[in-house]
Design a protein around this motif. Structure first.
Motif: not given
Length: 196
Positions: A13-39
């Motif tokens: 792997a080229e990077e030491p960390f990878e974040f993948m969003n496999e959410c379907v629907g709006t259970n986690v609203p799209s505006e909060f996905i970047p916050s999840v990655e930051k966490g």
């Protein structure tokens, strides 16, 4: 609330960390996905074992839940931080150390002493060849074990041996070494907390 899993990245792997969003629907609203990655990135910035960053990790977000009033960027960031830290603890993490590819060239009469010295330094001999009066030994040795090696090789070979080394990979430390490192880190952390 977030739901997902962690898994190791492939060795190439080229990077030491990878974040993948496999959410379907709006259970986690799209505006909060970047916050999840930051966490998630907050969680790996300083590991709990010895305080160094966590590497070789993929975090996959699968689902979650949001609250109309209480959900915020900070709430999702905190949820991701604690979820990833908890998952890492359950995954039996290992402390990694740099492994060096070592090549030693010396007169054949010193070959046994050199091999013994490499073994004492937790090295793994990968190849050895003899070309007349000269021997070349290839080994993989943890970097921490190579401090002072230039002095040792000179004294073992009466100044006739030489070596080169280059970074090869990171590899897990021995369990007893990891236990010592964790104990030292926890003692330093406790002393730091007591000083505050």
């Amino acid at each position: 609330k977030i739901i997902g899993f962690i898994e190791p990245l492939e060795d190439d792997a080229e990077e030491p960390f990878e974040f993948m969003n496999e959410c379907v629907g709006t259970n986690v609203p799209s505006e909060f996905i970047p916050s999840v990655e930051k966490g998630c990135r907050d969680a790996i910035a300083k590991g709990d074992l010895v305080g160094f960053p966590v590497e070789g990790l993929r975090v996959v977000l699968q689902d979650g839940a949001a609250h109309a009033v209480d959900s915020s960027d900070q709430a999702f960031r905190a949820a991701a931080l604690y979820a990833v830290k908890q998952a890492i603890q359950q995954a039996s993490p290992k402390v990694l150390e740099p492994l060096m590819a070592l090549e030693v060239s010396a007169p054949t009469e010193f070959q046994g002493d050199i091999m013994g010295s490499i073994n004492q330094r937790r090295g793994m001999i990968t190849n050895s060849s003899t070309d007349g009066a000269q021997s070349v030994i290839h080994a993989d040795v943890p970097l921490a074990q190579l401090f002072g090696y230039s002095t040792d090789i000179r004294s073992q070979t009466q100044g006739k041996g030489e070596f080169t080394m280059e970074y090869k990979a990171h590899t897990g430390v021995m369990p007893d070494v990891q236990a010592d490192l964790v104990k030292q880190f926890q003692a330093a952390r406790a002393a730091e907390s007591a000083a505050k």
